[in-house]
Design a protein around this motif. Structure first.
Motif, PDB file in Angstrom:
ATOM      1  N   LEU A  78     -58.830 -57.450  98.853  1.00  0.00           N
ATOM      2  CA  LEU A  78     -59.721 -56.912  99.884  1.00  0.00           C
ATOM      3  C   LEU A  78     -61.173 -56.805  99.436  1.00  0.00           C
ATOM      4  O   LEU A  78     -62.050 -56.552 100.250  1.00  0.00           O
ATOM      5  CB  LEU A  78     -59.225 -55.521 100.322  1.00  0.00           C
ATOM      6  N   GLU A  79     -61.429 -56.997  98.152  1.00  0.00           N
ATOM      7  CA  GLU A  79     -62.776 -56.802  97.614  1.00  0.00           C
ATOM      8  C   GLU A  79     -63.833 -57.608  98.354  1.00  0.00           C
ATOM      9  O   GLU A  79     -64.928 -57.113  98.625  1.00  0.00           O
ATOM     10  CB  GLU A  79     -62.816 -57.163  96.128  1.00  0.00           C
ATOM     11  N   SER A  80     -63.516 -58.844  98.689  1.00  0.00           N
ATOM     12  CA  SER A  80     -64.515 -59.730  99.295  1.00  0.00           C
ATOM     13  C   SER A  80     -64.788 -59.401 100.767  1.00  0.00           C
ATOM     14  O   SER A  80     -65.769 -59.886 101.328  1.00  0.00           O
ATOM     15  CB  SER A  80     -64.075 -61.194  99.176  1.00  0.00           C
ATOM     16  N   ILE A  81     -63.952 -58.579 101.390  1.00  0.00           N
ATOM     17  CA  ILE A  81     -64.172 -58.257 102.802  1.00  0.00           C
ATOM     18  C   ILE A  81     -64.534 -56.789 103.032  1.00  0.00           C
ATOM     19  O   ILE A  81     -64.557 -56.325 104.173  1.00  0.00           O
ATOM     20  CB  ILE A  81     -62.947 -58.643 103.672  1.00  0.00           C
ATOM     21  N   LEU A  82     -64.826 -56.070 101.961  1.00  0.00           N
ATOM     22  CA  LEU A  82     -65.232 -54.673 102.127  1.00  0.00           C
ATOM     23  C   LEU A  82     -66.521 -54.606 102.932  1.00  0.00           C
ATOM     24  O   LEU A  82     -67.472 -55.354 102.654  1.00  0.00           O
ATOM     25  CB  LEU A  82     -65.448 -54.000 100.768  1.00  0.00           C
ATOM     26  N   PRO A  83     -66.579 -53.742 103.918  1.00  0.00           N
ATOM     27  CA  PRO A  83     -67.808 -53.608 104.704  1.00  0.00           C
ATOM     28  C   PRO A  83     -68.871 -52.831 103.934  1.00  0.00           C
ATOM     29  O   PRO A  83     -68.598 -52.238 102.889  1.00  0.00           O
ATOM     30  CB  PRO A  83     -67.349 -52.816 105.928  1.00  0.00           C
ATOM     31  N   GLU A  84     -70.089 -52.845 104.455  1.00  0.00           N
ATOM     32  CA  GLU A  84     -71.141 -51.984 103.917  1.00  0.00           C
ATOM     33  C   GLU A  84     -70.820 -50.570 104.371  1.00  0.00           C
ATOM     34  O   GLU A  84     -70.424 -50.359 105.513  1.00  0.00           O
ATOM     35  CB  GLU A  84     -72.500 -52.403 104.476  1.00  0.00           C
ATOM     36  N   PHE A  85     -70.993 -49.626 103.493  1.00  0.00           N
ATOM     37  CA  PHE A  85     -70.719 -48.244 103.832  1.00  0.00           C
ATOM     38  C   PHE A  85     -72.016 -47.457 103.905  1.00  0.00           C
ATOM     39  O   PHE A  85     -72.921 -47.658 103.099  1.00  0.00           O
ATOM     40  CB  PHE A  85     -69.777 -47.599 102.806  1.00  0.00           C
ATOM     41  N   LYS A  86     -72.077 -46.577 104.858  1.00  0.00           N
ATOM     42  CA  LYS A  86     -73.219 -45.701 105.053  1.00  0.00           C
ATOM     43  C   LYS A  86     -73.365 -44.800 103.824  1.00  0.00           C
ATOM     44  O   LYS A  86     -72.383 -44.322 103.274  1.00  0.00           O
ATOM     45  CB  LYS A  86     -72.968 -44.862 106.316  1.00  0.00           C
ATOM     46  N   GLY A  87     -74.591 -44.575 103.400  1.00  0.00           N
ATOM     47  CA  GLY A  87     -74.838 -43.646 102.310  1.00  0.00           C
ATOM     48  C   GLY A  87     -74.728 -44.249 100.925  1.00  0.00           C
ATOM     49  O   GLY A  87     -74.846 -43.542  99.938  1.00  0.00           O
ATOM     50  N   ASN A  88     -74.473 -45.548 100.805  1.00  0.00           N
ATOM     51  CA  ASN A  88     -74.430 -46.228  99.513  1.00  0.00           C
ATOM     52  C   ASN A  88     -73.471 -45.572  98.501  1.00  0.00           C
ATOM     53  O   ASN A  88     -73.895 -45.139  97.429  1.00  0.00           O
ATOM     54  CB  ASN A  88     -75.849 -46.333  98.933  1.00  0.00           C
TER      55      ASN A  88
END
Length: 141
Positions: free
Chosen positions: A83-93
């Motif tokens: 799943l690493e390559s499809i992780l979305p950007e997350f709010k708050g870094n």
């Protein structure tokens, strides 16, 4: 309070178990959620294994990762290398921790073998949760 999101494919086994352990070790200092890319019903073999360790996850509900797109987390723990390559950007870094645990969901095991495999996963996730909480959330003194 540190906010932690645990991610796996189905949010039915690994991430639910990890949520249970992280909640247990992080009680009072961490808010823990779990989610999956393809949420499905809770794996009752995982719930049974956790119950043997006196952690009740039977009321946990599988959630989709999209349910958390507007929430901020301090840490995101991905339990599946695929799943690493499809992780979305997350709010708050948030800090993203990438781990790899076997996906047991929907696998067929003989009863004794299955119990052993689930218990091994449970114990590995407990060790991860204990170490994670005490390294990043609530240091041992």
């Amino acid at each position: 309070m540190k906010r932690i999101l645990v991610i796996s494919k189905h949010n039915a086994c690994r991430s639910q178990m990890a949520e249970g352990w992280l909640s247990y070790y992080g009680k009072g200092v961490a808010e823990v959620d779990s989610a999956g890319f393809n949420p499905d019903k809770l794996d009752m073999k995982a719930a049974s294994s956790m119950m043997d360790a006196v952690i009740d996850i039977t009321r946990y509900k599988s959630k989709g990762i999209n349910e958390f797109s507007d929430k901020e987390f301090d840490f995101v723990i991905c339990l599946d290398k695929e799943l690493e390559s499809i992780l979305p950007e997350f709010k708050g870094n948030p800090s993203v921790v990438k781990l790899n645990y076997p996906n047991l969901y929907e696998q067929n095991f003989e009863e004794e073998e299955g119990k052993k495999v689930y218990n091994n996963l449970r114990d590995d996730l407990e060790n991860m949760a204990f170490d994670f909480v005490h390294e990043f959330v609530k240091p041992l003194y």
